[in-house]
Write a protein that holds these residues in place. Structure first.
Motif, PDB file in Angstrom:
ATOM      1  N   GLY A 144       0.781  -1.231   0.000  1.00 39.33           N
ATOM      2  CA  GLY A 144       0.000   0.000   0.000  1.00 39.33           C
ATOM      3  C   GLY A 144       0.809   1.275   0.000  1.00 39.33           C
ATOM      4  N   SER A 145       2.083   1.176   0.367  1.00 42.36           N
ATOM      5  CA  SER A 145       2.953   2.354   0.385  1.00 42.36           C
ATOM      6  C   SER A 145       4.166   2.116  -0.498  1.00 42.36           C
ATOM      7  CB  SER A 145       3.408   2.658   1.809  1.00 42.36           C
ATOM      8  OG  SER A 145       2.311   2.970   2.643  1.00 42.36           O
ATOM      9  N   THR A 146       4.503   3.127  -1.277  1.00 45.94           N
ATOM     10  CA  THR A 146       5.655   3.030  -2.156  1.00 45.94           C
ATOM     11  C   THR A 146       6.541   4.264  -1.984  1.00 45.94           C
ATOM     12  OG1 THR A 146       4.361   4.000  -3.962  1.00 45.94           O
ATOM     13  CG2 THR A 146       4.494   1.591  -3.876  1.00 45.94           C
ATOM     14  N   TYR A 147       7.807   4.093  -2.292  1.00 48.36           N
ATOM     15  CA  TYR A 147       8.800   5.135  -2.094  1.00 48.36           C
ATOM     16  C   TYR A 147       9.738   5.120  -3.299  1.00 48.36           C
ATOM     17  CZ  TYR A 147       7.040   4.033   2.541  1.00 48.36           C
ATOM     18  OH  TYR A 147       6.210   3.768   3.600  1.00 48.36           O
ATOM     19  N   TYR A 148      10.151   6.303  -3.744  1.00 51.43           N
ATOM     20  CA  TYR A 148      10.963   6.390  -4.951  1.00 51.43           C
ATOM     21  C   TYR A 148      12.123   7.349  -4.779  1.00 51.43           C
ATOM     22  CZ  TYR A 148       7.015   4.062  -7.122  1.00 51.43           C
ATOM     23  OH  TYR A 148       6.027   3.152  -7.431  1.00 51.43           O
ATOM     24  N   GLY A 149      13.209   7.033  -5.483  1.00 51.39           N
ATOM     25  CA  GLY A 149      14.297   7.980  -5.578  1.00 51.39           C
ATOM     26  C   GLY A 149      13.893   9.137  -6.473  1.00 51.39           C
ATOM     27  N   ASP A 150      14.483  10.287  -6.249  1.00 46.96           N
ATOM     28  CA  ASP A 150      14.088  11.478  -7.000  1.00 46.96           C
ATOM     29  C   ASP A 150      14.277  11.314  -8.503  1.00 46.96           C
ATOM     30  OD1 ASP A 150      15.280  13.846  -4.482  1.00 46.96           O
ATOM     31  OD2 ASP A 150      13.358  12.812  -4.697  1.00 46.96           O
ATOM     32  N   SER A 151      15.299  10.585  -8.902  1.00 48.37           N
ATOM     33  CA  SER A 151      15.619  10.476 -10.320  1.00 48.37           C
ATOM     34  C   SER A 151      14.635   9.601 -11.096  1.00 48.37           C
ATOM     35  CB  SER A 151      17.034   9.921 -10.494  1.00 48.37           C
ATOM     36  OG  SER A 151      17.137   8.636  -9.910  1.00 48.37           O
ATOM     37  N   VAL A 152      13.803   8.850 -10.409  1.00 44.93           N
ATOM     38  CA  VAL A 152      12.873   7.949 -11.111  1.00 44.93           C
ATOM     39  C   VAL A 152      11.412   8.258 -10.830  1.00 44.93           C
ATOM     40  CG1 VAL A 152      14.619   6.123 -11.010  1.00 44.93           C
ATOM     41  CG2 VAL A 152      12.748   6.139  -9.341  1.00 44.93           C
ATOM     42  N   LYS A 153      11.139   9.206  -9.963  1.00 44.47           N
ATOM     43  CA  LYS A 153       9.751   9.547  -9.644  1.00 44.47           C
ATOM     44  C   LYS A 153       8.981   9.935 -10.895  1.00 44.47           C
ATOM     45  CE  LYS A 153      10.212  11.139  -4.864  1.00 44.47           C
ATOM     46  NZ  LYS A 153      10.259  12.315  -3.975  1.00 44.47           N
ATOM     47  N   GLY A 154       7.789   9.369 -11.017  1.00 39.48           N
ATOM     48  CA  GLY A 154       6.944   9.672 -12.155  1.00 39.48           C
ATOM     49  C   GLY A 154       7.219   8.812 -13.375  1.00 39.48           C
ATOM     50  N   ARG A 155       8.300   8.046 -13.347  1.00 37.80           N
ATOM     51  CA  ARG A 155       8.646   7.186 -14.488  1.00 37.80           C
ATOM     52  C   ARG A 155       8.623   5.710 -14.121  1.00 37.80           C
ATOM     53  NH1 ARG A 155      13.619   7.396 -16.603  1.00 37.80           N
ATOM     54  NH2 ARG A 155      14.626   8.049 -14.659  1.00 37.80           N
ATOM     55  N   PHE A 156       9.003   5.385 -12.894  1.00 39.63           N
ATOM     56  CA  PHE A 156       9.074   3.992 -12.449  1.00 39.63           C
ATOM     57  C   PHE A 156       7.943   3.710 -11.464  1.00 39.63           C
ATOM     58  CE2 PHE A 156      13.963   3.238 -12.944  1.00 39.63           C
ATOM     59  CZ  PHE A 156      13.893   3.708 -14.249  1.00 39.63           C
ATOM     60  N   THR A 157       7.492   2.457 -11.467  1.00 41.79           N
ATOM     61  CA  THR A 157       6.459   2.024 -10.534  1.00 41.79           C
ATOM     62  C   THR A 157       6.847   0.678  -9.938  1.00 41.79           C
ATOM     63  OG1 THR A 157       4.735   3.149 -11.822  1.00 41.79           O
ATOM     64  CG2 THR A 157       4.015   1.494 -10.219  1.00 41.79           C
ATOM     65  N   ILE A 158       6.870   0.617  -8.618  1.00 42.44           N
ATOM     66  CA  ILE A 158       7.153  -0.641  -7.927  1.00 42.44           C
ATOM     67  C   ILE A 158       5.834  -1.249  -7.460  1.00 42.44           C
ATOM     68  CG2 ILE A 158       7.490   0.477  -5.671  1.00 42.44           C
ATOM     69  CD1 ILE A 158       9.681  -1.634  -5.120  1.00 42.44           C
ATOM     70  N   SER A 159       5.762  -2.573  -7.531  1.00 43.73           N
ATOM     71  CA  SER A 159       4.568  -3.278  -7.055  1.00 43.73           C
ATOM     72  C   SER A 159       4.991  -4.667  -6.595  1.00 43.73           C
ATOM     73  CB  SER A 159       3.503  -3.358  -8.144  1.00 43.73           C
ATOM     74  OG  SER A 159       3.989  -4.077  -9.269  1.00 43.73           O
ATOM     75  N   ARG A 160       4.073  -5.362  -5.957  1.00 42.39           N
ATOM     76  CA  ARG A 160       4.395  -6.704  -5.478  1.00 42.39           C
ATOM     77  C   ARG A 160       3.158  -7.578  -5.543  1.00 42.39           C
ATOM     78  NH1 ARG A 160       6.615  -6.137   0.342  1.00 42.39           N
ATOM     79  NH2 ARG A 160       6.551  -8.427   0.286  1.00 42.39           N
ATOM     80  N   ASP A 161       3.413  -8.874  -5.649  1.00 43.44           N
ATOM     81  CA  ASP A 161       2.367  -9.879  -5.613  1.00 43.44           C
ATOM     82  C   ASP A 161       2.782 -10.894  -4.561  1.00 43.44           C
ATOM     83  OD1 ASP A 161       0.669 -12.076  -5.989  1.00 43.44           O
ATOM     84  OD2 ASP A 161       0.527 -11.741  -8.145  1.00 43.44           O
ATOM     85  N   ASN A 162       2.206 -10.802  -3.383  1.00 44.11           N
ATOM     86  CA  ASN A 162       2.653 -11.665  -2.284  1.00 44.11           C
ATOM     87  C   ASN A 162       2.306 -13.137  -2.538  1.00 44.11           C
ATOM     88  OD1 ASN A 162       3.856  -9.611  -0.838  1.00 44.11           O
ATOM     89  ND2 ASN A 162       2.062  -9.230   0.446  1.00 44.11           N
ATOM     90  N   ALA A 163       1.243 -13.391  -3.246  1.00 44.62           N
ATOM     91  CA  ALA A 163       0.888 -14.781  -3.555  1.00 44.62           C
ATOM     92  C   ALA A 163       1.944 -15.423  -4.446  1.00 44.62           C
ATOM     93  CB  ALA A 163      -0.476 -14.830  -4.222  1.00 44.62           C
ATOM     94  N   LYS A 164       2.547 -14.628  -5.308  1.00 46.13           N
ATOM     95  CA  LYS A 164       3.585 -15.138  -6.211  1.00 46.13           C
ATOM     96  C   LYS A 164       4.991 -14.900  -5.664  1.00 46.13           C
ATOM     97  CE  LYS A 164       0.894 -14.576 -10.462  1.00 46.13           C
ATOM     98  NZ  LYS A 164       0.849 -13.933 -11.811  1.00 46.13           N
ATOM     99  N   ARG A 165       5.084 -14.247  -4.494  1.00 46.67           N
ATOM    100  CA  ARG A 165       6.388 -13.932  -3.895  1.00 46.67           C
ATOM    101  C   ARG A 165       7.268 -13.188  -4.899  1.00 46.67           C
ATOM    102  NH1 ARG A 165       8.008 -19.602  -0.851  1.00 46.67           N
ATOM    103  NH2 ARG A 165       6.066 -19.870   0.308  1.00 46.67           N
TER     104      ARG A 165
END
Length: 123
Positions: A56-77
């Protein structure tokens, strides 16, 4: 034995996209925040992004904000890094890591690391 295995790296033209994946053997994967770091030749390892335990919470380095997206699928690890609008300066080895203690933004807060995957962005 804990294993983090990254995939999805490669060569792409500037402006293109790549999606990195990191598959974890951690039984308790869903209890770890996860992060991505990168390291270019001759440079220090740089924080890219992190995602909380539940996603539910994500954090980004300044150089990638707005371009990169992190996500996870815990069922798939698995944790993902969607990279859009890539630039030549994004060229680096990208590492997946499991957070163990401390700030999400510092590499010494992560106790488990993958072997890395190369991303090369041509101009």
């Amino acid at each position: 034995q804990v294993q983090l295995v990254e995939s999805g790296g490669g060569l792409v033209q500037a402006g293109g996209s790549l999606r990195l994946s990191c598959a974890a053997s951690l039984r308790s994967f869903s209890t770890y925040a996860m992060g991505w770091f990168r390291q270019a030749p001759g440079k220090e390892r740089e924080f890219v992004a992190a995602v909380s335990v539940g996603g539910g919470s994500t954090y980004y380095g300044d150089s990638v904000k707005g371009r990169f997206t992190i996500s996870r699928d815990n069922a798939k690890r698995t944790v993902y890094l969607q990279m859009n609008s890539l630039k030549p300066e994004d060229t680096a080895v990208y590492y997946c890591a499991a957070h163990t203690s401390g700030s999400y933004y510092t590499y010494d807060a992560y106790g488990y690391w993958g072997q890395g995957t190369q991303v090369t962005v041509s101009s």
